[in-house]
Scaffold this active site. Structure first.
Site, PDB file in Angstrom:
ATOM      1  CD  GLU A  71      -5.024   6.459   1.717  1.00 57.01           C
ATOM      2  OE1 GLU A  71      -4.381   5.472   1.335  1.00 57.01           O
ATOM      3  OE2 GLU A  71      -4.473   7.404   2.374  1.00 57.01           O
ATOM      4  CG  HIS A 105      -1.754   1.184   1.351  1.00 60.76           C
ATOM      5  ND1 HIS A 105      -2.938   1.234   0.901  1.00 60.76           N
ATOM      6  CD2 HIS A 105      -1.339   2.480   1.833  1.00 60.76           C
ATOM      7  CE1 HIS A 105      -3.557   2.424   1.146  1.00 60.76           C
ATOM      8  NE2 HIS A 105      -2.668   3.376   1.779  1.00 60.76           N
ATOM      9  CE1 TYR A 147      -6.112   5.248   4.521  1.00 57.09           C
ATOM     10  CE2 TYR A 147      -7.233   7.069   6.088  1.00 57.09           C
ATOM     11  CZ  TYR A 147      -5.798   6.277   5.581  1.00 57.09           C
ATOM     12  OH  TYR A 147      -4.872   6.895   5.752  1.00 57.09           O
TER      13      TYR A 147
END
Length: 677
Positions: A498, A469, A610
């Site tokens: 994100e 990530h 998120y």
């Protein structure tokens, strides 16, 4: 490769005096240009005098400003960290002053009013529109008295955020435990403590272990320790750190609310969301609450299953079970469930993910998919801020074979270092006045377990996901190709930022990629197909509980930033909402919001992003990459349409260009949430 990489444009070996000097130079140069532009008469208000000058100084100073502020989180030298905090405070105060300059606003507004922006280049027009909107959002259209009030509110807010994050980064509390209280923790964990001298002999000759509140200590205790009281004590201490941050957070909430009201917004959340993809509080609340409602019943069912495991284990150990399920039980019994039902043993799996090998192979995947080439810089040639830090060059391998940028990896914990995992965008790329691209610099900062005398650093599967990530954010920076620094890399809308990294997490559940990534640290053998199959099948185990926890954070964030309560008790709100949404109560007497760094680190009224961006990440992966995760053709399209563009275009336009259609939530609901859309 015959080309030679340029030297990194930032010097991480600077001392405290240089931090102060660089900051003063940045302020002086920026002020000089702003004063010049603000003094322009109508006939002098030209594209060259305004856009070119403002963009150039912003381009040239952005990396230096990032450098002096980032050192507070990564430098091992206390005087440098202190100088960095002072520098960040000084520059933030200056930036607030400059963002509130009515004379500068008037000149830019005057130029825009007599200019056909569509006649300019796409980035030039966007630069001006963004600048004007920023001035308006800073209240430049208000009366002078209100502008001055707003300026003071923002200065104090900046100070509170910097102080909060300083406290968070330097948190150093610990708990003592006897060896017998750490039953279940493996020799790897305790051996590292012995190696680094972190266990001590007491006067009575009994060994105790000091456990910190950093991830390499907290995660093993909560996942592995069989002693429930040890887990309870450690979890309570972990969620009760940084008490001094509570008044700072509560002050920040009041300051943000007051500023929003002055600007004419109903709440701080309304102000923040105006420039996000979501646009409105109503859209975010509907999204979060709808998911929370859908996941409530599955979450209750998952907890009941874990309670059965707890009861069985208590019976086996001859201990009484009171029917409870607590915050310190989740990780422990989720691990047992994975081991019992799916035969997923993280302690065995981590033997196939030694940090150095995993990074090497992960970079090879990025090379193949994105068309890049990474070259590690020898330690003796790399200017770094700590001996643990590694430096890599990144090159284009598809188009012109040009230099793409530098990547730093700072992966092990140390005192006073940033305590989480993140990408630090240190130097944005841009096109300079000579037409050359200035290469970007980005660092991944994390806190993985350090190698021991006889074993390398070994990663659990969730740590591999974290690595993938955060490196994904780094790729966003290295692949970015924008004219202006302000549009570089991850400067996209906060609820899209994100998505690119979340999409790349899917490689950690792709059988072909997992096979490629792994090598047993002793034998070099790849992980077996059987274990890979178990990992993939276990992907969504307790997905409802895990997503409810994320939803709690997002709903709490929205609640405190839409509240009109002047005396909001953030601890009471945090603990009540946590139990209601996540279905698990916080440890008694704890105050988890005091270490909720996102609230004071740029994610205020934005944590929902998120989950929101997960919709886009799932759509991108399952519609484009699922058939062939290592497809260079799809990867190149992704690099060109998403990563290269930064924020030079709206996120929704980038998505539609890559997908070839409007985005859909179907894959997200099916693959990540496990409910029908």
């Amino acid at each position: 490769m015959t080309q030679t990489a340029p030297a990194p444009s930032l010097d991480f070996s600077i001392n405290a005096e240089q931090v102060e000097s660089i900051t003063s130079d940045i302020i002086a140069q920026e002020l000089e240009i702003n004063d010049f532009v603000a003094s322009l008469k109508p006939e002098e208000q030209t594209y060259e005098n305004i856009v070119v000058r403002l963009a150039r100084i912003e381009n040239e100073l952005a990396g230096k400003a990032q450098l002096v502020s980032s050192l507070s989180q990564i430098s091992p030298e206390s005087d440098v960290r202190e100088a960095s905090v002072a520098a960040e405070t000084k520059y933030d105060q200056f930036s607030i002053d400059q963002s509130m300059r009515h004379d500068l606003f008037s000149v830019i507004q005057s130029f825009i009013s007599k200019t056909n922006l569509d006649s300019l280049g796409q980035e030039e027009a966007r630069f001006l529109r963004k600048m004007e909107r920023s001035f308006r959002r800073n209240g430049l259209h208000l009366e002078e008295e209100k502008r001055n009030e707003l300026k003071e509110l923002r200065k104090r807010l900046s100070e509170a955020c910097i102080e909060f994050n300083k406290n968070w980064a330097r948190e150093s509390s610990s708990k003592w435990f006897f060896y017998e209280e750490l039953e279940g923790l493996d020799d790897d964990f305790l051996g590292i403590y012995a190696q680094h001298g972190l266990k001590t002999e007491q006067e009575d000759g009994v060994t105790k272990y000091i456990l910190t509140m950093k991830y390499p200590d907290v995660r093993p205790v909560l996942k592995l320790c069989k002693n429930e009281n040890t887990r309870r004590l450690h979890a309570t201490a972990y969620e009760s750190r940084n008490q001094e941050n509570i008044p700072l957070l509560e002050e920040a909430i009041k300051l943000r609310h007051k500023a929003a009201k002055i600007l004419g917004y109903k709440s701080h959340a309304d102000y923040v969301l105006e420039v996000k993809m979501a646009k409105t509080v109503e859209a975010v609340e509907t999204f979060l609450n709808d998911l929370a409602d859908k996941l409530h019943a599955p979450g209750v069912k998952e907890i009941e299953e874990l309670k059965e495991l707890k009861k069985a284990e208590k019976d086996k150990r001859g201990e009484n079970y009171d029917g409870s399920f607590n915050a310190w039980d989740s990780s422990y019994y989720q691990r047992i469930l994975l081991e019992n039902e799916y035969a997923v043993d993280q302690e065995q799996i981590k033997k196939y993910f030694s940090l150095e090998t995993t990074i090497q192979k992960m970079l090879e995947i990025y090379e193949k998919v994105l068309g890049l080439k990474f070259v590690k810089v020898p330690a003796e040639k790399a200017v770094v801020w700590h001996p643990d830090v590694q430096l890599f060059e990144c090159w284009d391998a598809v188009e012109d074979k040009s230099f793409s940028g530098f990547m730093y990896l700072d992966l092990f914990p140390r005192d006073n270092k940033y305590p989480h995992a993140a990408c630090f965008p240190l130097q944005p790329s841009y096109i300079n006045e000579h037409g050359d691209r200035v290469a970007p610099i980005a660092a991944m900062v994390a806190n993985f377990t350090k190698p021991s005398a006889d074993k390398p650093s070994l990663l659990k599967h969730d740590e591999v996901i974290t690595l993938f990530h955060e490196l994904g954010h780094v790729m966003h920076h290295l692949c970015s190709r924008t004219k202006y620094a302000r549009f570089h890399g991850t400067s996209v809308e906060g609820d899209f930022v994100e998505a690119p990294s979340q999409m790349l997490e899917n490689w950690c559940f792709d059988p072909k990629s997992l096979k490629y990534l792994t090598a047993h640290f002793e034998t070099g053998e790849p992980i077996s197909d059987e274990i890979i199959d178990r990992i993939v099948k276990a992907k969504n185990v307790d997905a409802a509980m895990l997503n409810l926890r994320q939803l709690f954070f997002g709903i709490y964030d929205m609640n405190i930033h839409t509240s009109d309560d002047e005396n909001l008790d953030t601890t009471k709100a945090y603990n009540e909402l946590r139990e209601k949404i996540s279905l698990i109560a916080a440890p008694e007497g704890s105050f988890g919001q005091a270490a909720f760094g996102h609230l004071m680190g740029g994610y205020d009224a934005g944590y929902y992003g998120y989950m929101w961006s997960k919709v886009f990440s799932s759509d991108m992966f399952f519609s484009k990459f699922e058939e062939n995760t290592l497809s260079p053709e799809v990867g190149y399209s992704y690099r060109k349409n998403i990563l290269e563009k930064g924020s030079s275009r709206d996120g929704m336009d980038l998505l539609k260009a890559f997908l070839g259609r409007e985005p859909s939530s179907e894959a997200f609901m099916r693959e990540d949430i496990g409910v029908a859309n």
